[in-house]
Design a protein around this motif. Structure first.
Motif, PDB file in Angstrom:
ATOM      1  N   TYR A 105      28.863  45.668  55.666  1.00 26.19           N
ATOM      2  CA  TYR A 105      29.941  46.187  56.500  1.00 26.19           C
ATOM      3  C   TYR A 105      30.249  47.629  56.129  1.00 26.19           C
ATOM      4  CZ  TYR A 105      31.076  41.388  57.927  1.00 26.19           C
ATOM      5  OH  TYR A 105      31.021  40.114  58.441  1.00 26.19           O
ATOM      6  N   LYS A 106      30.592  48.427  57.144  1.00 28.58           N
ATOM      7  CA  LYS A 106      31.231  49.709  56.901  1.00 28.58           C
ATOM      8  C   LYS A 106      32.712  49.436  56.633  1.00 28.58           C
ATOM      9  CE  LYS A 106      27.944  52.772  57.288  1.00 28.58           C
ATOM     10  NZ  LYS A 106      28.142  54.058  57.956  1.00 28.58           N
ATOM     11  N   ILE A 107      33.290  50.237  55.758  1.00 28.47           N
ATOM     12  CA  ILE A 107      34.664  50.011  55.325  1.00 28.47           C
ATOM     13  C   ILE A 107      35.555  51.092  55.914  1.00 28.47           C
ATOM     14  CG2 ILE A 107      36.215  49.786  53.344  1.00 28.47           C
ATOM     15  CD1 ILE A 107      33.649  49.033  51.708  1.00 28.47           C
ATOM     16  N   MET A 108      36.515  50.656  56.716  1.00 28.78           N
ATOM     17  CA  MET A 108      37.469  51.574  57.331  1.00 28.78           C
ATOM     18  C   MET A 108      38.832  51.361  56.679  1.00 28.78           C
ATOM     19  SD  MET A 108      38.636  51.627  61.320  1.00 28.78           S
ATOM     20  CE  MET A 108      40.057  52.554  61.886  1.00 28.78           C
ATOM     21  N   PHE A 109      39.535  52.473  56.422  1.00 29.22           N
ATOM     22  CA  PHE A 109      40.889  52.410  55.879  1.00 29.22           C
ATOM     23  C   PHE A 109      41.866  52.756  57.005  1.00 29.22           C
ATOM     24  CE2 PHE A 109      38.051  53.639  52.382  1.00 29.22           C
ATOM     25  CZ  PHE A 109      38.267  52.573  51.520  1.00 29.22           C
ATOM     26  N   PRO A 110      42.459  51.748  57.647  1.00 30.56           N
ATOM     27  CA  PRO A 110      43.250  51.998  58.851  1.00 30.56           C
ATOM     28  C   PRO A 110      44.710  52.341  58.577  1.00 30.56           C
ATOM     29  CG  PRO A 110      43.076  49.650  58.466  1.00 30.56           C
ATOM     30  CD  PRO A 110      42.281  50.309  57.382  1.00 30.56           C
ATOM     31  N   ALA A 121      41.216  46.780  64.513  1.00 25.87           N
ATOM     32  CA  ALA A 121      40.181  45.840  64.953  1.00 25.87           C
ATOM     33  C   ALA A 121      40.243  45.617  66.462  1.00 25.87           C
ATOM     34  CB  ALA A 121      40.333  44.516  64.213  1.00 25.87           C
ATOM     35  N   LEU A 122      41.446  45.434  66.999  1.00 25.79           N
ATOM     36  CA  LEU A 122      41.598  45.203  68.438  1.00 25.79           C
ATOM     37  C   LEU A 122      41.156  46.437  69.231  1.00 25.79           C
ATOM     38  CD1 LEU A 122      45.117  43.473  68.525  1.00 25.79           C
ATOM     39  CD2 LEU A 122      42.870  42.370  68.541  1.00 25.79           C
ATOM     40  N   LYS A 123      41.575  47.587  68.760  1.00 28.40           N
ATOM     41  CA  LYS A 123      41.245  48.839  69.437  1.00 28.40           C
ATOM     42  C   LYS A 123      39.732  49.075  69.431  1.00 28.40           C
ATOM     43  CE  LYS A 123      42.736  53.696  68.947  1.00 28.40           C
ATOM     44  NZ  LYS A 123      43.645  54.550  68.137  1.00 28.40           N
ATOM     45  N   LEU A 124      39.103  48.819  68.284  1.00 28.19           N
ATOM     46  CA  LEU A 124      37.666  49.025  68.169  1.00 28.19           C
ATOM     47  C   LEU A 124      36.894  48.042  69.046  1.00 28.19           C
ATOM     48  CD1 LEU A 124      35.304  50.505  66.861  1.00 28.19           C
ATOM     49  CD2 LEU A 124      35.454  48.894  64.934  1.00 28.19           C
ATOM     50  N   ALA A 125      37.323  46.779  69.057  1.00 25.61           N
ATOM     51  CA  ALA A 125      36.637  45.773  69.873  1.00 25.61           C
ATOM     52  C   ALA A 125      36.667  46.157  71.350  1.00 25.61           C
ATOM     53  CB  ALA A 125      37.275  44.403  69.662  1.00 25.61           C
ATOM     54  N   ARG A 126      37.792  46.679  71.797  1.00 22.90           N
ATOM     55  CA  ARG A 126      37.910  47.099  73.201  1.00 22.90           C
ATOM     56  C   ARG A 126      37.039  48.321  73.474  1.00 22.90           C
ATOM     57  NH1 ARG A 126      44.163  45.438  72.628  1.00 22.90           N
ATOM     58  NH2 ARG A 126      44.071  43.488  73.833  1.00 22.90           N
ATOM     59  N   LYS A 127      36.971  49.216  72.528  1.00 22.82           N
ATOM     60  CA  LYS A 127      36.129  50.410  72.692  1.00 22.82           C
ATOM     61  C   LYS A 127      34.652  50.021  72.771  1.00 22.82           C
ATOM     62  CE  LYS A 127      34.742  54.627  70.203  1.00 22.82           C
ATOM     63  NZ  LYS A 127      34.915  55.601  71.295  1.00 22.82           N
ATOM     64  N   ILE A 128      34.232  49.130  71.878  1.00 22.97           N
ATOM     65  CA  ILE A 128      32.820  48.741  71.818  1.00 22.97           C
ATOM     66  C   ILE A 128      32.377  48.040  73.088  1.00 22.97           C
ATOM     67  CG2 ILE A 128      31.188  47.175  70.654  1.00 22.97           C
ATOM     68  CD1 ILE A 128      32.861  47.717  68.069  1.00 22.97           C
ATOM     69  N   THR A 129      33.198  47.097  73.562  1.00 22.46           N
ATOM     70  CA  THR A 129      32.791  46.246  74.686  1.00 22.46           C
ATOM     71  C   THR A 129      33.168  46.809  76.044  1.00 22.46           C
ATOM     72  OG1 THR A 129      34.854  44.987  74.631  1.00 22.46           O
ATOM     73  CG2 THR A 129      33.044  44.194  73.233  1.00 22.46           C
ATOM     74  N   PRO A 285      27.825  47.483  60.783  1.00 24.82           N
ATOM     75  CA  PRO A 285      27.396  48.876  60.993  1.00 24.82           C
ATOM     76  C   PRO A 285      27.123  49.239  62.452  1.00 24.82           C
ATOM     77  CG  PRO A 285      26.345  47.993  59.044  1.00 24.82           C
ATOM     78  CD  PRO A 285      27.084  46.841  59.678  1.00 24.82           C
ATOM     79  N   GLU A 286      26.575  48.302  63.220  1.00 21.93           N
ATOM     80  CA  GLU A 286      26.245  48.626  64.612  1.00 21.93           C
ATOM     81  C   GLU A 286      27.492  48.808  65.490  1.00 21.93           C
ATOM     82  OE1 GLU A 286      25.394  44.072  64.241  1.00 21.93           O
ATOM     83  OE2 GLU A 286      25.440  45.860  62.960  1.00 21.93           O
ATOM     84  N   TYR A 287      28.652  48.390  64.968  1.00 21.30           N
ATOM     85  CA  TYR A 287      29.890  48.532  65.735  1.00 21.30           C
ATOM     86  C   TYR A 287      30.789  49.640  65.189  1.00 21.30           C
ATOM     87  CZ  TYR A 287      28.457  43.978  67.528  1.00 21.30           C
ATOM     88  OH  TYR A 287      27.745  42.943  68.091  1.00 21.30           O
ATOM     89  N   ASP A 288      30.288  50.429  64.282  1.00 22.17           N
ATOM     90  CA  ASP A 288      31.072  51.508  63.676  1.00 22.17           C
ATOM     91  C   ASP A 288      31.086  52.700  64.633  1.00 22.17           C
ATOM     92  OD1 ASP A 288      32.499  52.973  61.802  1.00 22.17           O
ATOM     93  OD2 ASP A 288      30.688  53.631  60.735  1.00 22.17           O
ATOM     94  N   LYS A 289      31.895  52.588  65.696  1.00 24.70           N
ATOM     95  CA  LYS A 289      31.808  53.516  66.823  1.00 24.70           C
ATOM     96  C   LYS A 289      33.014  54.429  67.013  1.00 24.70           C
ATOM     97  CE  LYS A 289      27.786  51.923  68.134  1.00 24.70           C
ATOM     98  NZ  LYS A 289      26.571  52.747  67.928  1.00 24.70           N
ATOM     99  N   PHE A 290      34.009  54.379  66.138  1.00 20.70           N
ATOM    100  CA  PHE A 290      35.103  55.342  66.259  1.00 20.70           C
ATOM    101  C   PHE A 290      34.584  56.750  65.966  1.00 20.70           C
ATOM    102  CE2 PHE A 290      38.599  52.073  65.313  1.00 20.70           C
ATOM    103  CZ  PHE A 290      39.115  52.136  66.603  1.00 20.70           C
ATOM    104  N   ALA A 291      34.968  57.702  66.804  1.00 22.33           N
ATOM    105  CA  ALA A 291      34.653  59.099  66.521  1.00 22.33           C
ATOM    106  C   ALA A 291      35.551  59.589  65.378  1.00 22.33           C
ATOM    107  CB  ALA A 291      34.878  59.945  67.770  1.00 22.33           C
ATOM    108  N   PRO A 292      35.142  60.596  64.628  1.00 20.89           N
ATOM    109  CA  PRO A 292      35.975  61.098  63.531  1.00 20.89           C
ATOM    110  C   PRO A 292      37.400  61.423  63.997  1.00 20.89           C
ATOM    111  CG  PRO A 292      33.807  62.087  63.413  1.00 20.89           C
ATOM    112  CD  PRO A 292      33.845  61.313  64.703  1.00 20.89           C
ATOM    113  N   GLY A 293      38.372  60.802  63.351  1.00 20.71           N
ATOM    114  CA  GLY A 293      39.771  61.040  63.683  1.00 20.71           C
ATOM    115  C   GLY A 293      40.282  60.279  64.887  1.00 20.71           C
ATOM    116  N   GLU A 294      39.429  59.483  65.541  1.00 18.93           N
ATOM    117  CA  GLU A 294      39.862  58.764  66.745  1.00 18.93           C
ATOM    118  C   GLU A 294      40.909  57.702  66.413  1.00 18.93           C
ATOM    119  OE1 GLU A 294      37.892  56.584  70.689  1.00 18.93           O
ATOM    120  OE2 GLU A 294      36.647  57.022  68.937  1.00 18.93           O
ATOM    121  N   HIS A 295      40.829  57.165  65.216  1.00 22.82           N
ATOM    122  CA  HIS A 295      41.877  56.278  64.718  1.00 22.82           C
ATOM    123  C   HIS A 295      42.192  56.732  63.300  1.00 22.82           C
ATOM    124  CE1 HIS A 295      44.175  52.476  64.718  1.00 22.82           C
ATOM    125  NE2 HIS A 295      43.983  52.535  63.406  1.00 22.82           N
TER     126      HIS A 295
END
Length: 428
Positions: A105-110, A121-129, A285-295
């Motif tokens: 897993y990639k590790i995000m500090f939210p 997690a909710l925001k990323l899932a919506r962005k990915i799908t 890793p394949e879902y690590d799709k936030f752009a820098p600073g997006e969250h």
């Protein structure tokens, strides 16, 4: 201040305060599984900061590491800049926690709290799908901010939002429709039927044990079936391990016995080691799709938490703690079943697993009365469930035999006294 006088809190603190009402004293000192108030009275802690203190209070090795870091003027606040403390945390988490479990897993500090990791997690899932809806489950609890509240089941907490909570669908949790019903045929049928009215969701979010929802523990076959359905329908699976994780159920991640690999994992509470605020969102890793600073967030770089957490991982270099938790969990289970049998007035049934167990009392208000009596006897415990109908045991997972037995003895006395008082009230 040198007394247990609560007038300062009553005069100046908001009415929203809650735990101080259940535990009306002024705490000052804590060590291991014990707390002391300003009068020096000792309490056994079966609350553990609602799961934020799995390793107990002021673990000596974590404390020393934090003190050393402060003494050397280590950076405290750094947003998401690189720091020595963060590097050591990332390496230890990968090498000690993820790698031995064959997890990648990639590790995000939210941000610092559980609701922060759920929101991410909710925001990323919506962005990915590119989809909007998220499926949650009855009696789930995921946090108090708007997105997390939308996937939370508790009506009282949902009402506090003050606005409609949209873009979520609730499905029945394991055993919600009966002890032998997985309840997932209903869910999958909705996904397959173009006339069901259910838009394909971005994600499913669940707790393997519902901490605030009443200690409902999902069967492993149910968890596996949820995972299968998600994979079959291209839906992301989010496991909220904020309260059930970090060893509380007997394995570091609560889902390990089910043999699944969630797409996203939410961690907070005890991941900070000594109670320091910290949250992680683990992302395949394949879902690590936030752009820098997006969250982002101001307090996602808590270096004191990194220091304490890195030390806490030493507990997981072998399986000694894990086996100890599992052994003591059997003792807790046996004790609770004994209480249910010896005190039929509870109308009780067992809930939970690991070090998050309790008793559902099918008598209105009884669980609350028992925890009130526990406090009188020097035991800190809380209730759970939509109507506070479950009294729950949350000892530190590092508690020794002496501490566990002391707490169980106080709980038994509290049950006995409460049942006796209820009988007296009926006959008088």
């Amino acid at each position: 201040m040198n007394t247990n006088d609560l007038s300062t809190f009553n005069n100046y603190e908001s009415e929203v305060r809650s735990y101080v009402r259940g535990f009306p004293t002024v705490f000052h000192k804590a060590k291991g599984y014990k707390l002391w108030d300003m009068d020096g009275r000792e309490y056994v802690d079966f609350f553990s900061g609602a799961g934020a203190l799995n390793y107990g209070h002021n673990d000596e090795k974590m404390k020393q590491k934090v003190l050393e870091y402060i003494q050397e003027d280590g950076v405290i606040h750094s947003l998401d800049m690189a720091s020595k403390a963060k590097a050591e945390f990332l390496e230890a988490f990968h090498d000690i926690i993820l790698k031995p479990r064959s997890l990648d897993y990639k590790i995000m500090f939210p941000g610092p709290t559980g609701t922060n990791t759920v929101e991410a997690a909710l925001k990323l899932a919506r962005k990915i799908t590119g989809r909007t809806n998220v499926v949650s489950f009855t009696n789930g609890f995921h946090g108090m901010t708007i997105g997390a509240l939308s996937v939370t089941g508790n009506a009282f907490k949902r009402k506090g939002a003050g606005i409609p909570l949209n873009h979520t669908v609730s499905m029945p949790y394991d055993k919600y429709l009966g002890a032998n019903d997985l309840g997932l045929e209903y869910f999958e049928r909705f996904l397959e039927d173009g006339g069901s009215g259910l838009d394909k969701p971005a994600a499913v979010i669940l707790e393997t044990v519902q901490g605030e929802g009443g200690l409902n523990a999902a069967r492993m076959e149910w968890i596996k079936e949820v995972d299968r359905i998600c994979k079959a329908h291209d839906i992301l699976l989010i496991i909220d391990d904020v309260q059930a994780g970090v060893g509380r159920t007997g394995t570091f991640f609560s889902f390990e016995p089910a043999g699944i690999t969630p797409d996203i994992i939410c961690l907070s509470k005890s991941i900070g080691g000594n109670g320091s605020p910290l949250a992680l969102t683990l992302i395949k890793p394949e879902y690590d799709k936030f752009a820098p600073g997006e969250h982002n967030g101001t307090f996602r770089g808590n270096n004191l938490a990194f220091v304490a957490a890195t030390q806490s991982f030493q507990y997981w270099k072998d399986d000694a703690l894990e086996k100890n938790v599992q052994t003591k969990a059997e003792r807790i289970h046996a004790f609770l079943e004994k209480m249910i049998g010896e005190y039929p007035e509870l109308k009780g049934s067992h809930r939970g697993r690991g070090f998050m167990q309790g008793v559902f009392c099918d008598v209105e208000g009884l669980a609350d009365k028992i925890t009130d009596k526990c406090f009188e006897h020097g035991l800190i415990m809380e209730t759970a469930g939509p109507n506070d109908e479950v009294f729950k045991l949350f000892p530190p997972i590092t508690i020794d035999d002496e501490g566990l037995e002391a707490g169980l003895k106080l709980l038994e006395q509290s049950i006995k006294d409460t049942v006796s008082s209820e009988k007296d009230a009926v006959t008088s």
